[in-house]
Write an enzyme that holds these catalytic residues in place. Structure first.
Site, PDB file in Angstrom:
ATOM      1  N   HIS A 272       4.889  -0.404 -52.797  1.00 32.86           N
ATOM      2  CA  HIS A 272       3.791   0.507 -52.412  1.00 32.86           C
ATOM      3  C   HIS A 272       3.113   1.072 -53.679  1.00 32.86           C
ATOM      4  CE1 HIS A 272       1.936   4.006 -50.473  1.00 32.86           C
ATOM      5  NE2 HIS A 272       2.427   3.694 -49.313  1.00 32.86           N
TER       6      HIS A 272
ATOM      7  N   GLU B 220      -0.993  -2.400 -52.117  1.00 31.81           N
ATOM      8  CA  GLU B 220       0.440  -2.621 -51.898  1.00 31.81           C
ATOM      9  C   GLU B 220       0.735  -4.062 -51.512  1.00 31.81           C
ATOM     10  OE1 GLU B 220      -0.151   1.540 -49.613  1.00 31.81           O
ATOM     11  OE2 GLU B 220       1.536   0.336 -48.921  1.00 31.81           O
TER      12      GLU B 220
HETATM   13  O1  TA6 Z   1       0.795   2.530 -47.156  1.00 35.32           O
HETATM   14  C1  TA6 Z   1      -0.045   3.526 -46.620  1.00 35.32           C
HETATM   15  C2  TA6 Z   1       0.816   4.492 -45.797  1.00 35.32           C
HETATM   16  O2  TA6 Z   1       1.517   3.814 -44.775  1.00 35.32           O
HETATM   17  C3  TA6 Z   1      -0.079   5.610 -45.253  1.00 35.32           C
HETATM   18  O3  TA6 Z   1      -0.176   5.552 -43.842  1.00 35.32           O
HETATM   19  C4  TA6 Z   1       0.603   6.894 -45.742  1.00 35.32           C
HETATM   20  O4  TA6 Z   1       1.559   7.327 -44.797  1.00 35.32           O
HETATM   21  C5  TA6 Z   1       1.249   6.379 -47.037  1.00 35.32           C
HETATM   22  O5  TA6 Z   1       1.793   5.113 -46.651  1.00 35.32           O
HETATM   23  C6  TA6 Z   1       2.246   7.299 -47.685  1.00 35.32           C
HETATM   24  O6  TA6 Z   1       3.399   7.432 -46.893  1.00 35.32           O
HETATM   25  P1  TA6 Z   1       4.528   8.470 -47.418  1.00 35.32           P
HETATM   26  O7  TA6 Z   1       5.641   8.385 -46.415  1.00 35.32           O
HETATM   27  O8  TA6 Z   1       4.947   8.017 -48.792  1.00 35.32           O
HETATM   28  O9  TA6 Z   1       3.831   9.816 -47.472  1.00 35.32           O
END
Ligand code: TA6
Length: 303
Positions: A171, A275
Site C-alpha cells: 500500500h 498500490e
Molecule cells: O487503499 C485505499 C484504502 O483502502 C482506502 O479505502 C482507505 O481506507 C485507505 O486504504 C487507508 O486505510 P487505513 O486502514 O490504513 O486507514
C-alpha cells in the site's frame, strides 16, 4: 516489547551501511545508508518507512502524525496488507486490511549486493491471535531490496491441504510536491471499482489520472506499469509490478484527511497512494504446496 534485542540483531545481521536501531515508539528499525540508497524498514509490519536513491529527495510519504505503536499500523511508507484488503467481508470486527501490518516480523537475512543494494528478508510468525482470525496454515515472507530501485516482494506459501484464498497489497504512499499538479499514467482503458461512487465499475479514459477530490479506485486485471508525474518536484516515479492483478489509486482529500487521527489535515496535498495489489476480483487462490509472489518495483525517473 521487541522480541530480540537490538544488540543481538546487530550481532547477527548488521553489515556495512546497515544497522538495527530503536526507532520511533521504541519499535525496532533497520537503518540503511549505502552509496546506492538510503532507507529504513521496521520489523513492526515489515513496514518500509523510507527509501530514496542516494542524493535524491525522499520518495515515500510518511505522515507527521503517524503512530508508532505495536498494536497500530504505521501511517505512510509501505503498509503490507494481508490476508484481506479493506474491511473483511462478513467480519466488520476484524482489523482493517488484515493483520500483517500490525504483526512483529522476524529477520531471516540481511545482505549487501554488488551494486550496494541492501536485501532484507523478513518472515511473518504465526501468532495465536492471527490463527484465530485466519486459521488456514501459510508461510509469508517479505523481501525488500533498497538500491537505485526499491523492489518489494510479498511471498505467500500454502502449507495446508486446502486451497488458500487471500487478498494482498503493498500500500505504497508516495510523497508529492503538490497532488493538484500531479498525475498518474498507465491505466488507460482499465476497468476500476470506484469506491467513492457506490463501488460502481468504470473504465479509465486515456487521459492521465488527476486528483480533484477524494479518490479511491481499485483497478482490476492489470499488470500495467504506472508513472506518477510530479512536476512540482520536477520528477516522475515509475511503479512497475509482477504477480499483481490490481492497482489501487488513493488520495483521502480534505474531509477524509480531517477524519484520520494519524494523518495531518493538510497532508493530502503532498501524497498519493499507488498500490500494488491483488484485491476484489483479483484475490489469489493458491493450491496446496504452491507459492505466490507479488512484487513492486519503484524507480525515480528524470523528469
Ligand atoms: O487503499 C485505499 C484504502 O483502502 C482506502 O479505502 C482507505 O481506507 C485507505 O486504504 C487507508 O486505510 P487505513 O486502514 O490504513 O486507514
Amino acid at each position: 516489547m521487541p522480541k530480540h534485542s537490538i544488540e543481538d540483531l546487530n550481532r547477527q545481521f548488521s553489515k556495512p551501511g546497515v544497522k538495527f536501531e530503536s526507532g520511533n515508539g521504541g519499535l525496532t528499525q533497520i537503518s540503511i545508508s549505502t552509496r546506492a540508497a538510503v532507507g529504513e524498514i521496521y520489523l513492526h509490519g515489515a513496514h518500509v518507512t523510507g527509501w530514496n536513491p542516494a542524493g535524491t529527495a525522499p520518495v515515500l510519504f510518511m505522515s507527521g502524525d503517524s503512530l508508532f505503536d505495536a498494536a497500530k499500523p504505521i501511517r505512510g511508507g509501505v503498509p503490507v496488507i494481508f490476508p484481506w484488503f479493506g474491511p473483511r467481508a462478513g467480519h466488520a470486527e476484524h482489523p482493517m486490511h488484515g493483520f500483517a501490518r500490525t504483526s512483529e516480523w522476524e529477520v531471516q537475512s540481511v545482505e549487501v549486493g554488488a551494486q550496494n543494494q541492501v536485501d532484507v528478508v523478513l518472515s511473518l510468525p504465526r501468532t495465536t491471535a492471527a490463527q484465530g482470525l485466519f486459521p488456514q496454515p501459510f508461510e509469508a515472507r517479505f523481501i525488500a531490496s533498497f538500491g537505485q530501485t526499491l523492489s518489494m516482494t510479498l511471498e505467500v506459501r500454502n502449507t495446508g491441504e486446502k486451497p488458500l484464498q487471500f487478498e494482498e497489497a503493498l500500500h505504497t504512499y508516495f510523497t508529492l510536491g503538490d497532488v493538484k499538479s500531479s498525475s498518474v499514467s498507465g491505466l488507460a482503458g482499465v476497468t476500476y471499482i470506484d469506491k467513492v461512487d457506490q463501488f460502481a465499475r468504470k473504465v479509465q479514459d486515456s487521459a492521465p489520472i488527476r486528483i480533484t477530490g477524494e479518490t479511491d479506485r481499485v483497478y482490476l486485471a492489470t499488470d500495467a506499469t504506472c508513472v506518477i508525474d510530479d512536476p512540482a518536484q520536477d520528477r516522475r516515479i515509475e511503479v512497475g509490478k509482477s504477480g499483481s492483478g490490481s492497482t489501487v489509486v488513493w488520495n483521502p482529500w480534505i474531509a477524509k484527511a480531517k477524519g484520520m487521527a494519524d494523518f495531518g489535515d493538510e497532508e493530502w496535498q503532498r501524497m498519493i497512494c499507488v498500490e500494488t495489489a491483488n484485491a476484489a476480483d483479483d484475490a489469489v487462490t493458491l493450491a496446496p504446496g504452491k507459492t505466490h509472489a507479488m512484487t513492486a518495483r519503484v524507480r525515480v525517473l528524470k523528469s
